[in-house]
Design a protein around this motif. Structure first.
Motif, PDB file in Angstrom:
ATOM      1  N   MET A   1      37.529  52.591  40.514  1.00 37.65           N
ATOM      2  CA  MET A   1      36.291  52.787  39.785  1.00 37.65           C
ATOM      3  C   MET A   1      36.003  51.594  38.876  1.00 37.65           C
ATOM      4  O   MET A   1      34.932  51.007  38.907  1.00 37.65           O
ATOM      5  N   LEU A   2      36.973  51.218  38.061  1.00 41.71           N
ATOM      6  CA  LEU A   2      36.851  50.027  37.219  1.00 41.71           C
ATOM      7  C   LEU A   2      37.704  48.921  37.820  1.00 41.71           C
ATOM      8  O   LEU A   2      38.867  49.131  38.140  1.00 41.71           O
ATOM      9  N   PHE A  22      43.370  44.206  36.665  1.00 40.23           N
ATOM     10  CA  PHE A  22      43.874  45.558  36.918  1.00 40.23           C
ATOM     11  C   PHE A  22      42.707  46.408  37.391  1.00 40.23           C
ATOM     12  O   PHE A  22      41.543  46.012  37.294  1.00 40.23           O
ATOM     13  N   HIS A  23      43.003  47.588  37.925  1.00 39.69           N
ATOM     14  CA  HIS A  23      41.941  48.499  38.327  1.00 39.69           C
ATOM     15  C   HIS A  23      42.304  49.918  37.909  1.00 39.69           C
ATOM     16  O   HIS A  23      43.479  50.248  37.703  1.00 39.69           O
ATOM     17  N   GLN A  57      35.596  38.636  36.472  1.00 42.36           N
ATOM     18  CA  GLN A  57      34.527  39.623  36.610  1.00 42.36           C
ATOM     19  C   GLN A  57      35.021  40.999  36.209  1.00 42.36           C
ATOM     20  O   GLN A  57      36.191  41.340  36.406  1.00 42.36           O
ATOM     21  N   ILE A  58      34.117  41.797  35.631  1.00 37.74           N
ATOM     22  CA  ILE A  58      34.373  43.206  35.338  1.00 37.74           C
ATOM     23  C   ILE A  58      33.304  44.014  36.058  1.00 37.74           C
ATOM     24  O   ILE A  58      32.106  43.748  35.910  1.00 37.74           O
ATOM     25  N   GLY A  62      31.410  49.506  41.422  1.00 37.28           N
ATOM     26  CA  GLY A  62      30.790  48.503  42.278  1.00 37.28           C
ATOM     27  C   GLY A  62      29.697  47.683  41.628  1.00 37.28           C
ATOM     28  O   GLY A  62      29.177  46.743  42.255  1.00 37.28           O
ATOM     29  N   LYS A  63      29.324  47.979  40.387  1.00 39.29           N
ATOM     30  CA  LYS A  63      28.264  47.255  39.689  1.00 39.29           C
ATOM     31  C   LYS A  63      28.871  46.270  38.699  1.00 39.29           C
ATOM     32  O   LYS A  63      29.711  46.645  37.876  1.00 39.29           O
TER      33      LYS A  63
END
Length: 358
Positions: A1-2, A22-23, A57-58, A62-63
């Motif tokens: 998600m993030l 990280f995610h 990038q963050i 997906g946005k």
């Protein structure tokens, strides 16, 4: 998600966060852990949109939220935030503090949302009070409810329990975790308290010097640290010199041959440092090595002893407090471990007298 991908943050010309990735999956509760000045709050501010990034990038669902030269406005990110000082509006009562972010909804929707949140955070009956009339724990619940009111995709919390006493801090952090799990909301907590991080989080990222050292479960951070920095910061323990045995999962030390759960790639005889946790040390009255008790810390159900080995090296042992061993006294110990944590020594600190029998 993030998805946080190789981000870098700078203040003037100083890099304070470098190449951090990280995610987070939907519903995960995670933590950025580390000492003061390690960059954890800077990363949180970058995710919230209060800090620009110079590289990387963050993205959320997906946005793209942030990239070099671009930053989506914080109010458009669908991210809630709970600050260390709660940041409640002192001139608004509890009801209006929670309702603050719901201006675009109808009065009926606002009332229903606030009522549901008051019940969720157990603040029914205090909605007309002002922040100065509330306890610290109640203020924290208001701040949480206000952050949850707009139904954010992600909740960020910057040391939100640090102003509370130890008992309330522990209870409230567990309550907040239960609330987030019930709602299925992903969250990131920033803290320097590893016990709080372990109790609150599914995954923890340890930061040191602006770099992410390890992103893992609390269990793996403790039992499978990837480098000495993680091993020294997480939990308690002592490093003991040793040499790799004939088998890759063996290390010879002054406490005997230690056998672990992994095979190391270093050749036999290579000098290493072995991390021994306090729970790796057990009493062995008949067969153990005699050590001297140098200090002890009583904590109720257990006592943490610092023990001096015959060579002068020290290890720590966490023993049941039923027996009270005196400082200066002698006990015999052995090791009982399942996770052998070893790292190469930078220099060979073992004397020839310490050569292992292989």
């Amino acid at each position: 998600m993030l998805e946080v991908s190789a981000i870098q943050c700078q203040f003037d010309t100083q890099t304070v966060v470098d190449n951090v990735s990280f995610h987070i999956n939907p519903g995960d509760i995670c933590c950025l852990l580390g000492p003061s000045g390690c960059g954890k709050t800077t990363i949180l501010r970058a995710i919230a949109g209060f800090q620009a990034i110079s590289q990387g990038q963050i993205a959320l669902s997906g946005k793209t939220l942030s990239s070099p030269g671009y930053s989506l406005s914080p109010d458009l990110r669908h991210i809630g935030m709970v600050f260390q000082d709660y940041a409640l509006f002192p001139h608004l009562n509890v009801y209006d503090n929670i309702r603050f972010g719901l201006g675009k909804r109808s009065p009926a929707e606002q009332k229903a949302t606030v009522g549901k949140l008051l019940e969720l955070v157990r603040l029914n009956g205090v909605e007309q009070r002002f922040p100065h009339e509330l306890s610290g724990g109640q203020q924290q619940r208001v701040a949480l409810a206000r952050a949850l009111a707009p139904s954010p995709e992600l909740l960020l919390m910057d040391e939100p329990f640090s102003n509370l006493d130890a008992d309330l801090r522990k209870r409230l952090s567990l309550e907040v975790r239960d609330i987030l799990k019930e709602l299925g909301i992903s969250a990131i907590l920033v803290t320097h308290d590893q016990l709080e991080a372990f109790a609150f989080s599914d995954h923890v990222g340890l930061l040191h010097g602006g770099a992410l050292q390890q992103w893992d479960t609390p269990f793996n951070l403790y039992h499978e640290p990837v480098n000495p920095t993680v091993a020294r910061f997480i939990g308690e323990g002592s490093f003991l010199p040793g040499r790799v045995g004939l088998e890759g999962n063996q290390v010879e030390t002054e406490l005997g041959l230690l056998v672990g759960n992994r095979a190391y790639p270093w050749p036999p005889g290579s000098p290493v440092e072995v991390l021994l946790r306090p729970d790796d040390i057990v009493l062995a009255p008949d067969t153990g090595i005699e050590v001297i008790i140098e200090r002890k810390i009583f904590s109720g159900s257990a006592t943490l002893y610092t023990l001096r080995l015959p060579t002068g090296s020290q290890v720590e042992a966490l023993l049941p407090s039923h027996n009270d061993y005196e400082i200066g006294g002698h006990v015999r110990i052995a090791t009982r471990l399942e996770h052998l944590i070893a790292f190469p020594q930078k220099t060979d600190v073992l004397s020839s007298a310490s050569e292992p029998v292989l």
